[in-house]
Design a protein around this motif. Sequence first.
Motif, PDB file in Angstrom:
ATOM      1  N   LEU A 192      88.161  35.644  44.130  1.00  0.00           N
ATOM      2  CA  LEU A 192      88.023  36.910  43.414  1.00  0.00           C
ATOM      3  C   LEU A 192      88.854  37.999  44.090  1.00  0.00           C
ATOM      4  N   LEU A 193      88.846  38.049  45.419  1.00  0.00           N
ATOM      5  CA  LEU A 193      89.659  39.025  46.148  1.00  0.00           C
ATOM      6  C   LEU A 193      91.145  38.802  45.902  1.00  0.00           C
ATOM      7  N   MET A 194      91.551  37.536  45.805  1.00  0.00           N
ATOM      8  CA  MET A 194      92.957  37.248  45.559  1.00  0.00           C
ATOM      9  C   MET A 194      93.358  37.588  44.125  1.00  0.00           C
ATOM     10  N   ASP A 195      92.437  37.399  43.185  1.00  0.00           N
ATOM     11  CA  ASP A 195      92.756  37.522  41.768  1.00  0.00           C
ATOM     12  C   ASP A 195      92.609  38.939  41.229  1.00  0.00           C
ATOM     13  N   ARG A 196      91.707  39.712  41.813  1.00  0.00           N
ATOM     14  CA  ARG A 196      91.402  41.032  41.284  1.00  0.00           C
ATOM     15  C   ARG A 196      91.468  42.090  42.376  1.00  0.00           C
ATOM     16  N   GLY A 197      91.612  43.329  41.995  1.00  0.00           N
ATOM     17  CA  GLY A 197      91.645  44.423  42.958  1.00  0.00           C
ATOM     18  C   GLY A 197      90.264  44.947  43.276  1.00  0.00           C
ATOM     19  N   ILE A 198      89.388  44.087  43.752  1.00  0.00           N
ATOM     20  CA  ILE A 198      88.006  44.435  44.053  1.00  0.00           C
ATOM     21  C   ILE A 198      87.846  44.543  45.555  1.00  0.00           C
ATOM     22  N   ALA A 199      86.969  45.421  46.006  1.00  0.00           N
ATOM     23  CA  ALA A 199      86.727  45.594  47.434  1.00  0.00           C
ATOM     24  C   ALA A 199      85.898  44.432  47.978  1.00  0.00           C
ATOM     25  N   VAL A 200      85.834  44.315  49.299  1.00  0.00           N
ATOM     26  CA  VAL A 200      85.173  43.178  49.924  1.00  0.00           C
ATOM     27  C   VAL A 200      83.673  43.165  49.627  1.00  0.00           C
ATOM     28  N   ARG A 201      83.008  44.311  49.792  1.00  0.00           N
ATOM     29  CA  ARG A 201      81.558  44.326  49.618  1.00  0.00           C
ATOM     30  C   ARG A 201      81.127  43.915  48.224  1.00  0.00           C
ATOM     31  N   PRO A 202      81.644  44.522  47.145  1.00  0.00           N
ATOM     32  CA  PRO A 202      81.235  44.061  45.815  1.00  0.00           C
ATOM     33  C   PRO A 202      81.642  42.614  45.536  1.00  0.00           C
ATOM     34  N   ALA A 203      82.772  42.152  46.088  1.00  0.00           N
ATOM     35  CA  ALA A 203      83.157  40.751  45.889  1.00  0.00           C
ATOM     36  C   ALA A 203      82.116  39.821  46.500  1.00  0.00           C
ATOM     37  N   VAL A 204      81.615  40.161  47.675  1.00  0.00           N
ATOM     38  CA  VAL A 204      80.584  39.346  48.317  1.00  0.00           C
ATOM     39  C   VAL A 204      79.301  39.368  47.492  1.00  0.00           C
ATOM     40  N   LEU A 205      78.930  40.535  46.982  1.00  0.00           N
ATOM     41  CA  LEU A 205      77.703  40.632  46.187  1.00  0.00           C
ATOM     42  C   LEU A 205      77.820  39.863  44.872  1.00  0.00           C
ATOM     43  N   VAL A 206      78.995  39.891  44.250  1.00  0.00           N
ATOM     44  CA  VAL A 206      79.212  39.083  43.045  1.00  0.00           C
ATOM     45  C   VAL A 206      79.072  37.601  43.383  1.00  0.00           C
ATOM     46  N   SER A 207      79.638  37.182  44.509  1.00  0.00           N
ATOM     47  CA  SER A 207      79.561  35.783  44.920  1.00  0.00           C
ATOM     48  C   SER A 207      78.118  35.356  45.165  1.00  0.00           C
ATOM     49  N   VAL A 208      77.362  36.198  45.848  1.00  0.00           N
ATOM     50  CA  VAL A 208      75.948  35.879  46.108  1.00  0.00           C
ATOM     51  C   VAL A 208      75.178  35.794  44.804  1.00  0.00           C
ATOM     52  N   ARG A 209      75.451  36.710  43.877  1.00  0.00           N
ATOM     53  CA  ARG A 209      74.757  36.664  42.588  1.00  0.00           C
ATOM     54  C   ARG A 209      75.084  35.379  41.836  1.00  0.00           C
ATOM     55  N   ALA A 210      76.354  34.959  41.876  1.00  0.00           N
ATOM     56  CA  ALA A 210      76.729  33.715  41.205  1.00  0.00           C
ATOM     57  C   ALA A 210      75.968  32.530  41.793  1.00  0.00           C
ATOM     58  N   ALA A 211      75.788  32.516  43.114  1.00  0.00           N
ATOM     59  CA  ALA A 211      75.044  31.428  43.751  1.00  0.00           C
ATOM     60  C   ALA A 211      73.573  31.467  43.379  1.00  0.00           C
ATOM     61  N   LEU A 212      72.990  32.653  43.284  1.00  0.00           N
ATOM     62  CA  LEU A 212      71.570  32.772  42.941  1.00  0.00           C
ATOM     63  C   LEU A 212      71.307  32.402  41.485  1.00  0.00           C
ATOM     64  N   VAL A 213      72.250  32.708  40.606  1.00  0.00           N
ATOM     65  CA  VAL A 213      72.084  32.375  39.189  1.00  0.00           C
ATOM     66  C   VAL A 213      72.250  30.879  38.945  1.00  0.00           C
ATOM     67  N   ASN A 214      72.997  30.191  39.836  1.00  0.00           N
ATOM     68  CA  ASN A 214      73.294  28.767  39.649  1.00  0.00           C
ATOM     69  C   ASN A 214      72.884  27.951  40.886  1.00  0.00           C
ATOM     70  N   PRO A 215      71.592  27.884  41.210  1.00  0.00           N
ATOM     71  CA  PRO A 215      71.196  27.205  42.447  1.00  0.00           C
ATOM     72  C   PRO A 215      71.514  25.713  42.461  1.00  0.00           C
ATOM     73  N   LEU A 216      71.274  25.013  41.343  1.00  0.00           N
ATOM     74  CA  LEU A 216      71.518  23.570  41.327  1.00  0.00           C
ATOM     75  C   LEU A 216      73.016  23.246  41.392  1.00  0.00           C
ATOM     76  N   PRO A 217      73.867  23.850  40.549  1.00  0.00           N
ATOM     77  CA  PRO A 217      75.306  23.569  40.687  1.00  0.00           C
ATOM     78  C   PRO A 217      75.850  23.942  42.062  1.00  0.00           C
ATOM     79  N   MET A 218      75.381  25.048  42.633  1.00  0.00           N
ATOM     80  CA  MET A 218      75.881  25.455  43.941  1.00  0.00           C
ATOM     81  C   MET A 218      75.428  24.497  45.037  1.00  0.00           C
ATOM     82  N   ALA A 219      74.199  23.991  44.931  1.00  0.00           N
ATOM     83  CA  ALA A 219      73.731  23.015  45.913  1.00  0.00           C
ATOM     84  C   ALA A 219      74.558  21.730  45.819  1.00  0.00           C
TER      85      ALA A 219
END
Length: 300
Positions: A230-257
């Motif tokens: 996401l950081l490479m693809d978009r002009g997003i700051a580090v903190r929101p990029a990390v929070l988006v990543s954490v949210r994606a993991a929480l929304v998809n626990p089985l695929p992420m595991a």
Amino acid sequence: PAERDGTACATSSGAAARRPTVAATPQHRRPTMPQPPEDPRRLPNEVGREIRAHPVRQVSPNGPMRWLARGWADLMRCPVPGLLHGLAMAGFGALLVALARERFWLLAGAFSGFLLVAPIVATGLYAVSRELEAGRRATLATALAAWRPRDHRLVVFGLLLALAGTGWVLTSAALITRFASAPVNTPGDFVRVVMLGSDLGLFGLFEVWLIGGAALAAPIFASSVVAIPLLMDRGIAVRPAVLVSVRAALVNPLPMALWATLILLFTLLGMATAMLGLVVAVPWLAHASWHAYRDLAGRE
């Protein structure tokens, strides 16, 4: 010039078919999870706005298998950048073994720490997959260009991952040398002393070592699985990029595991083949990680 001399990687109609250029209609869009409103007291307005601009999606449990299939297709269409990355990682692993072959108490932590920093190493291959997906040609120069310093976001994130990896290496070494009942200098010593011996009461030393590694690896995986591409693809700051990543993991626990398990399994198999398997495993997982990001939080 790359097109004339044939060094560029050819595109395929499959990429165009997978990402249509026409305006997305409701039936073409991936299902998007409803996003709860952010509490302005908890997040600055700018950070909350960036997070809401990157909604995450829910994927099916077999999503990781689809990412592997797409990653393999990218590697076959443009093998040179990926195989060179794989050779570099295999060479680094061989160097670690050469330097610490008689100090397995250090090598065990070094290899597990490698898993923490590996995602940032794959940045160039994310760029290759992005070009192929867009129907453009990709070359080794495409991968190298991703490392040119345009801003400090990826540098900051890479330094944070390196700090976490170094912390685990030191913690692992201290844990084994302090509590092992005998010196751990070889893989056989690790199995005999750490895995089968050195009882620490409720848990054995190996269980404590695993729990400590998992406690560090889980949040790092959740915060980086989407954040780095996401950081490479978009002009997003580090903190929101990390929070988006954490949210994606929480929304998809089985695929992420499942995805974390596959990454660990492929890496261990690559290391078990005298590092030779890493030549293929590293670029395959890197290309697949790009498609994981695209399914979880990428642009339509």
